[in-house]
Design an enzyme around this catalytic site. Structure first.
Site, PDB file in Angstrom:
ATOM      1  N   LEU A  38       1.111  -0.740  -0.064  1.00 22.92           N
ATOM      2  CA  LEU A  38      -0.211  -0.513   0.013  1.00 22.92           C
ATOM      3  C   LEU A  38       0.925   1.479   0.043  1.00 22.92           C
ATOM      4  N   CYS A  42       3.925   7.736  -3.971  1.00 24.54           N
ATOM      5  CA  CYS A  42       4.204   8.432  -2.839  1.00 24.54           C
ATOM      6  C   CYS A  42       5.676   7.981  -2.071  1.00 24.54           C
ATOM      7  N   GLY A 116      -8.423  -2.922  -9.892  1.00 28.21           N
ATOM      8  CA  GLY A 116      -9.846  -2.039  -9.905  1.00 28.21           C
ATOM      9  C   GLY A 116     -10.927  -1.154 -11.220  1.00 28.21           C
ATOM     10  N   THR A 144      -6.024   6.872  -8.287  1.00 31.41           N
ATOM     11  CA  THR A 144      -5.722   6.346  -9.350  1.00 31.41           C
ATOM     12  C   THR A 144      -4.035   6.731  -9.546  1.00 31.41           C
ATOM     13  N   GLY A 181      15.246  17.811 -17.870  1.00 29.25           N
ATOM     14  CA  GLY A 181      13.636  18.379 -17.282  1.00 29.25           C
ATOM     15  C   GLY A 181      14.342  19.273 -16.078  1.00 29.25           C
ATOM     16  N   GLY A 183      12.821  20.383 -13.433  1.00 28.94           N
ATOM     17  CA  GLY A 183      12.175  20.395 -12.193  1.00 28.94           C
ATOM     18  C   GLY A 183      12.667  19.923 -11.697  1.00 28.94           C
ATOM     19  N   ILE A 185      11.648  16.698  -9.439  1.00 21.47           N
ATOM     20  CA  ILE A 185      12.618  15.219  -9.920  1.00 21.47           C
ATOM     21  C   ILE A 185      13.937  15.444 -10.366  1.00 21.47           C
ATOM     22  N   GLU A 188      15.735  16.597  -7.507  1.00 25.21           N
ATOM     23  CA  GLU A 188      15.835  16.244  -6.661  1.00 25.21           C
ATOM     24  C   GLU A 188      17.168  14.491  -6.981  1.00 25.21           C
ATOM     25  N   HIS A 445      16.318  32.438  18.841  1.00 25.89           N
ATOM     26  CA  HIS A 445      17.336  32.700  17.715  1.00 25.89           C
ATOM     27  C   HIS A 445      17.852  31.818  19.145  1.00 25.89           C
TER      28      HIS A 445
HETATM   29  C1  LIG Z   1      10.501  10.438  -7.472  1.00 23.44           C
HETATM   30  C2  LIG Z   1       9.454  11.259  -6.735  1.00 23.44           C
HETATM   31  C3  LIG Z   1       9.495  11.997  -5.285  1.00 23.44           C
HETATM   32  C4  LIG Z   1       8.584  12.635  -5.260  1.00 23.44           C
HETATM   33  N1  LIG Z   1       8.275  13.260  -4.162  1.00 23.44           N
HETATM   34  C5  LIG Z   1       7.749  14.050  -3.986  1.00 23.44           C
HETATM   35  C6  LIG Z   1       7.387  14.948  -2.676  1.00 23.44           C
HETATM   36  O1  LIG Z   1       7.980  15.409  -1.799  1.00 23.44           O
HETATM   37  N2  LIG Z   1       6.514  15.460  -1.540  1.00 23.44           N
HETATM   38  C7  LIG Z   1       5.386  16.058  -2.659  1.00 23.44           C
HETATM   39  O2  LIG Z   1       4.268  15.613  -1.924  1.00 23.44           O
HETATM   40  N3  LIG Z   1       5.179  14.717  -3.930  1.00 23.44           N
HETATM   41  C8  LIG Z   1       5.872  14.003  -4.383  1.00 23.44           C
HETATM   42  N4  LIG Z   1       6.072  13.747  -5.233  1.00 23.44           N
HETATM   43  C9  LIG Z   1       4.271  13.037  -5.130  1.00 23.44           C
HETATM   44  C10 LIG Z   1       3.710  12.517  -5.134  1.00 23.44           C
HETATM   45  O3  LIG Z   1       4.496  11.161  -4.927  1.00 23.44           O
HETATM   46  C11 LIG Z   1       1.908  12.485  -5.435  1.00 23.44           C
HETATM   47  O4  LIG Z   1       1.846  13.407  -5.703  1.00 23.44           O
HETATM   48  C12 LIG Z   1       1.613  11.721  -4.647  1.00 23.44           C
HETATM   49  O5  LIG Z   1       1.818  10.055  -5.027  1.00 23.44           O
HETATM   50  C13 LIG Z   1      -0.280  11.576  -5.155  1.00 23.44           C
HETATM   51  O6  LIG Z   1      -1.023  10.350  -4.546  1.00 23.44           O
HETATM   52  P1  LIG Z   1      -1.840  10.028  -4.934  1.00 23.44           P
HETATM   53  O7  LIG Z   1      -2.753   9.379  -3.891  1.00 23.44           O
HETATM   54  O8  LIG Z   1      -3.124  10.610  -5.846  1.00 23.44           O
HETATM   55  O9  LIG Z   1      -1.423   8.629  -6.070  1.00 23.44           O
HETATM   56  P2  LIG Z   1      -0.634   7.689  -6.357  1.00 23.44           P
HETATM   57  O10 LIG Z   1       0.090   8.080  -4.996  1.00 23.44           O
HETATM   58  O11 LIG Z   1       0.229   7.768  -7.125  1.00 23.44           O
HETATM   59  O12 LIG Z   1      -1.446   6.216  -5.834  1.00 23.44           O
HETATM   60  C14 LIG Z   1      -2.066   5.324  -6.517  1.00 23.44           C
HETATM   61  C15 LIG Z   1      -2.155   4.110  -6.506  1.00 23.44           C
HETATM   62  O13 LIG Z   1      -3.512   3.618  -7.001  1.00 23.44           O
HETATM   63  C16 LIG Z   1      -2.873   2.073  -7.955  1.00 23.44           C
HETATM   64  N5  LIG Z   1      -3.933   2.128  -9.130  1.00 23.44           N
HETATM   65  C17 LIG Z   1      -3.530   2.915 -10.209  1.00 23.44           C
HETATM   66  N6  LIG Z   1      -5.113   2.109 -11.035  1.00 23.44           N
HETATM   67  C18 LIG Z   1      -5.745   1.114 -10.248  1.00 23.44           C
HETATM   68  C19 LIG Z   1      -6.232  -0.043 -10.253  1.00 23.44           C
HETATM   69  N7  LIG Z   1      -7.008   0.371 -11.688  1.00 23.44           N
HETATM   70  N8  LIG Z   1      -6.833  -1.285  -9.454  1.00 23.44           N
HETATM   71  C20 LIG Z   1      -5.699  -0.487  -8.300  1.00 23.44           C
HETATM   72  N9  LIG Z   1      -4.857   0.163  -7.656  1.00 23.44           N
HETATM   73  C21 LIG Z   1      -5.169   1.173  -8.942  1.00 23.44           C
HETATM   74  C22 LIG Z   1      -1.385   2.664  -7.900  1.00 23.44           C
HETATM   75  O14 LIG Z   1      -0.592   1.386  -7.889  1.00 23.44           O
HETATM   76  C23 LIG Z   1      -1.068   3.294  -6.392  1.00 23.44           C
HETATM   77  O15 LIG Z   1      -0.565   3.022  -5.347  1.00 23.44           O
HETATM   78  C24 LIG Z   1       7.045  12.681  -5.703  1.00 23.44           C
HETATM   79  C25 LIG Z   1       6.881  11.805  -6.828  1.00 23.44           C
HETATM   80  C26 LIG Z   1       7.862  11.622  -7.458  1.00 23.44           C
HETATM   81  C27 LIG Z   1       7.704  10.316  -8.793  1.00 23.44           C
HETATM   82  N1  LIG Z   2       8.858  18.011  -3.181  1.00 21.50           N
HETATM   83  C1  LIG Z   2       8.468  17.602  -4.012  1.00 21.50           C
HETATM   84  O1  LIG Z   2       7.410  17.254  -3.794  1.00 21.50           O
HETATM   85  C2  LIG Z   2       8.028  16.528  -4.834  1.00 21.50           C
HETATM   86  C3  LIG Z   2       9.400  15.654  -5.584  1.00 21.50           C
HETATM   87  C4  LIG Z   2       9.457  15.163  -6.352  1.00 21.50           C
HETATM   88  C5  LIG Z   2       8.384  15.314  -7.812  1.00 21.50           C
HETATM   89  N2  LIG Z   2       6.750  15.800  -7.482  1.00 21.50           N
HETATM   90  C6  LIG Z   2       5.790  15.994  -8.777  1.00 21.50           C
HETATM   91  O2  LIG Z   2       5.798  14.836  -9.362  1.00 21.50           O
HETATM   92  C7  LIG Z   2       5.484  15.363 -10.682  1.00 21.50           C
HETATM   93  C8  LIG Z   2       6.246  15.140 -11.678  1.00 21.50           C
HETATM   94  O3  LIG Z   2       7.772  15.881 -11.512  1.00 21.50           O
HETATM   95  P1  LIG Z   2       8.839  15.820 -12.644  1.00 21.50           P
HETATM   96  O4  LIG Z   2      10.083  16.806 -11.723  1.00 21.50           O
HETATM   97  O5  LIG Z   2       9.053  15.120 -13.662  1.00 21.50           O
HETATM   98  O6  LIG Z   2       7.728  17.867 -12.897  1.00 21.50           O
HETATM   99  P2  LIG Z   2       8.194  19.251 -13.160  1.00 21.50           P
HETATM  100  O7  LIG Z   2       6.777  19.252 -13.955  1.00 21.50           O
HETATM  101  O8  LIG Z   2       8.584  19.617 -11.837  1.00 21.50           O
HETATM  102  O9  LIG Z   2       9.289  18.882 -13.757  1.00 21.50           O
HETATM  103  C9  LIG Z   2       9.689  19.065 -15.700  1.00 21.50           C
HETATM  104  C10 LIG Z   2      10.134  19.896 -15.978  1.00 21.50           C
HETATM  105  O10 LIG Z   2      10.454  19.107 -17.447  1.00 21.50           O
HETATM  106  C11 LIG Z   2      10.538  20.214 -18.048  1.00 21.50           C
HETATM  107  N3  LIG Z   2      10.433  20.118 -19.162  1.00 21.50           N
HETATM  108  C12 LIG Z   2       8.544  19.744 -20.383  1.00 21.50           C
HETATM  109  N4  LIG Z   2       9.542  19.493 -21.112  1.00 21.50           N
HETATM  110  C13 LIG Z   2      10.398  19.287 -21.292  1.00 21.50           C
HETATM  111  C14 LIG Z   2      12.064  18.975 -22.804  1.00 21.50           C
HETATM  112  N5  LIG Z   2      10.881  18.836 -23.520  1.00 21.50           N
HETATM  113  N6  LIG Z   2      12.978  19.056 -22.425  1.00 21.50           N
HETATM  114  C15 LIG Z   2      13.320  19.438 -21.208  1.00 21.50           C
HETATM  115  N7  LIG Z   2      12.306  19.831 -20.277  1.00 21.50           N
HETATM  116  C16 LIG Z   2      11.251  19.755 -20.783  1.00 21.50           C
HETATM  117  C17 LIG Z   2      10.015  21.746 -17.737  1.00 21.50           C
HETATM  118  O11 LIG Z   2       9.631  22.615 -18.510  1.00 21.50           O
HETATM  119  C18 LIG Z   2       9.768  21.723 -15.809  1.00 21.50           C
HETATM  120  O12 LIG Z   2      10.853  22.065 -15.111  1.00 21.50           O
HETATM  121  C19 LIG Z   2       5.369  17.512 -10.379  1.00 21.50           C
HETATM  122  O13 LIG Z   2       4.097  17.593 -10.637  1.00 21.50           O
HETATM  123  C20 LIG Z   2       6.152  17.132  -8.743  1.00 21.50           C
HETATM  124  O14 LIG Z   2       5.009  18.221  -8.246  1.00 21.50           O
HETATM  125  C21 LIG Z   2       7.265  16.509  -6.186  1.00 21.50           C
END
Ligand SMILES: Cc1cc2nc3c(=O)[nH]c(=O)nc-3n(C[C@H](O)[C@H](O)[C@H](O)COP(=O)(O)OP(=O)(O)OC[C@H]3O[C@@H](n4cnc5c(N)ncnc54)[C@H](O)[C@@H]3O)c2cc1C
Ligand SMILES: NC(=O)c1ccc[n+]([C@@H]2O[C@H](COP(=O)([O-])OP(=O)(O)OC[C@H]3O[C@@H](n4cnc5c(N)ncnc54)[C@H](O)[C@@H]3O)[C@@H](O)[C@H]2O)c1
Length: 467
Positions: A38, A42, A116, A144, A181, A183, A185, A188, A445
């Site tokens: 589960l 995230c 699901g 999802t 990209g 952004g 990811i 970090e 402080h």
């Molecule tokens: C590398 C990385 C780092 C990140 N770091 C951060 C961070 O530091 N802080 C932050 O706020 N956000 C971060 N994010 C973004 C964050 O992970 C997402 O915003 C968050 O997980 C979204 O939650 P959610 O519940 O919408 O979906 P998800 O976490 O994507 O969960 C969806 C779940 O649904 C399941 N699912 C999908 N379809 C079905 C189906 N049909 N039947 C059953 N199960 C299904 C999937 O398997 C999954 O487990 C990060 C993302 C990545 C990729």
């Molecule tokens: N610390 C956190 O909260 C955290 C950490 C990781 C991921 N996330 C979430 O996951 C999501 C995905 O993260 P991400 O870093 O992939 O997306 P992002 O949207 O943060 O960054 C994507 C970057 O790729 C660039 N880009 C897009 N198309 C491009 C191209 N053709 N060539 C070069 N650059 C291009 C965009 O301009 C942008 O700067 C984000 O929405 C973010 O909120 C959050």
């Protein structure tokens, strides 16, 4: 057939929090997750493993770069054991996922493992290993989530041309990782591998990194990452990514439309994420998607089908775990007949690089675009005693306040522990504080939080004390 008040599809931060809140409110609740653990993106392949690697690589980097200046000498060489670092990350992930299972049991939520998919608007099929179970649900919450997006011409081989998911489990430190990209990811995970010794080059399409945040943060973060050895190509459009054995060759057009070629051994594609609805069979329930493939919802997170809601990454808005959680809570409370509300302007955004970057409210660019008259107060971290004590002197706090009323409209910070400091700004803005309100609060402080008070002083009367 089991019948539920609410079924939640997806167990990420949106789904599992929604399920807990539904159960707390007395509803018979089921959660369906296609994977055996589960926690969703995230916990399994997102927030938690990336932060574990950021923390471990930070320790390593400190040991090789900064211990000596603190008078700590290590006889012999500091060695990286990547396998062990990855094992630790995996155990943090499994402990956290087990924690969600515990919470499901504690709240008497039925957990179904399997894919699901809607049979109709009140029935969900759950498929696992070729077997299908069906449950009935009066209300359903779609949670999802999302999957990594890609560019149409890139073939992700998941070995050397990878997404964040594979970048969290590499078996070696790349020699040269090219990140497409700049952004969240890309920066970090780019910083993780830079600290571990990789050469890292970031190619960003727009003219600045973290383009959705205030441009003062983009500038400062790029400056600091450059000092750490990360290379940048901004305003650069990638045209092709080819693999030749262990080599990755990337061709792109730079800002003058001149072709550049980059060669590395890994390419991390981090150009955003896409909503995930594959296999959900949304059509069978009549649930509409929008032009970006997201589940279409109204202000109450209700889809066009009245008993079906959707939350988190699969709907519009920032793809953040805490945004998904707020939406999960809101939908559960709406279903229970309450009147909850989310102020999306007050959802903070954080980048967990070091220095950390954190932001809430309007950026300066947004205020300009909206024609709002504002004043600005800035304070550099380097002027703080706390920063000098720890050596974390990079960064700043910037407060934007309404020119007339002094109400805080946006707070943008980069520096040590700003991921935690931003909570003060969220609280202040939730209670519609003025910059003067913040400036008159006592801040302990020496702390990094003093920069928030000083920036507020600068915004109110342009009279910071320590600069
Ligand atoms: C590398 C990385 C780092 C990140 N770091 C951060 C961070 O530091 N802080 C932050 O706020 N956000 C971060 N994010 C973004 C964050 O992970 C997402 O915003 C968050 O997980 C979204 O939650 P959610 O519940 O919408 O979906 P998800 O976490 O994507 O969960 C969806 C779940 O649904 C399941 N699912 C999908 N379809 C079905 C189906 N049909 N039947 C059953 N199960 C299904 C999937 O398997 C999954 O487990 C990060 C993302 C990545 C990729
Ligand atoms: N610390 C956190 O909260 C955290 C950490 C990781 C991921 N996330 C979430 O996951 C999501 C995905 O993260 P991400 O870093 O992939 O997306 P992002 O949207 O943060 O960054 C994507 C970057 O790729 C660039 N880009 C897009 N198309 C491009 C191209 N053709 N060539 C070069 N650059 C291009 C965009 O301009 C942008 O700067 C984000 O929405 C973010 O909120 C959050």
């Amino acid at each position: 057939m089991s019948t539920y008040d609410v079924a939640v599809i997806g167990s990420g931060p949106g789904g599992y929090v929604a399920a807990i809140r539904c159960a707390q409110l007395g509803m018979k609740t089921a959660i369906i997750e296609k994977y055996s653990t589960l926690g969703g993106t995230c916990l399994n392949v997102g927030c938690i493993p990336s932060k574990a690697l950021l923390d471990s690589s930070h320790h390593y980097h400190d040991a090789i770069k900064h211990f000596e200046e603190h008078g700590i000498e290590i006889p012999g060489e500091v060695k990286l054991n990547l396998e062990k670092m990855m094992e630790r990350k995996s155990s943090v992930v499994s402990q956290t996922c087990d924690g969600v299972k515990f919470l499901m049991d504690k709240n008497k939520i039925d957990v179904y493992e399997g894919l699901g998919s809607f049979k109709d608007k009140t029935h969900i099929n759950i498929e696992k290993d070729g077997e299908t179970k069906t449950i009935e649900a009066k209300k359903t919450i779609i949670a999802t989530g999302s999957k990594p997006a890609n560019l149409p011409f890139i073939e992700l081989d998941k070995e050397r041309v990878i997404t964040s998911t594979e970048a969290l489990t590499l078996k070696e430190v790349p020699k040269h990782m090219i990140v497409i990209g700049g952004g969240v990811i890309g920066l970090e995970l780019g910083q993780v591998y830079r600290r571990l010794g990789a050469e890292v080059t970031v190619v960003e399409f727009l003219d600045r990194i973290i383009p959705t945040m205030d441009s003062a943060l983009s500038k400062e973060l790029q400056k600091v990452l450059k000092k750490q050895g990360v290379k940048f190509h901004l305003s650069t459009k990638v045209k092709s990514v080819e693999r030749n054995g262990d080599e990755i060759i990337i061709k792109a057009d730079d800002k003058k439309d001149k072709e550049i070629e980059l060669k590395g051994d890994y390419c991390l594609v981090s150009v955003g994420r896409r909503p995930y609805t594959d296999g959900l069979n949304a059509d069978a329930a009549g649930v509409e998607l929008d032009d970006k493939g997201r589940v279409k919802v109204n202000d109450h997170l209700q889809t066009n089908v009245d008993n079906i809601y959707a939350i988190g990454d699969v709907v519009r808005g920032a793809m953040l775990a805490h945004k998904a959680e707020e939406e999960g809570t809101m939908v559960a409370e709406l279903i229970a007949g309450q009147k909850p509300h989310i102020d999306y302007n007050l959802i903070p955004g954080v980048v967990y690089t070091w220095p950390e970057v954190a932001s809430v409210g309007k950026t300066e660019e947004q205020l300009k675009e909206e024609g709002v008259k504002y004043k600005e107060g800035k304070f550099p971290m380097r002027a703080l005693g706390r920063s000098r004590a720890s050596g974390d002197i990079d960064g700043l706090v910037k407060i934007l306040a309404d020119e007339k009323t002094d109400e805080v409209l946006g707070v943008h910070m980069i520096g040590a522990r700003t991921a935690d400091l931003i909570a003060e700004a969220v609280t202040a803005m939730e209670f519609r504080a003025s910059a003067e309100d913040i400036s008159r609060m006592s801040h302990a402080h020496p702390t990094y939080a003093e920069a928030v008070k000083e920036a507020a002083l600068a915004a109110t009367e342009n009279r910071p004390l320590h600069i």
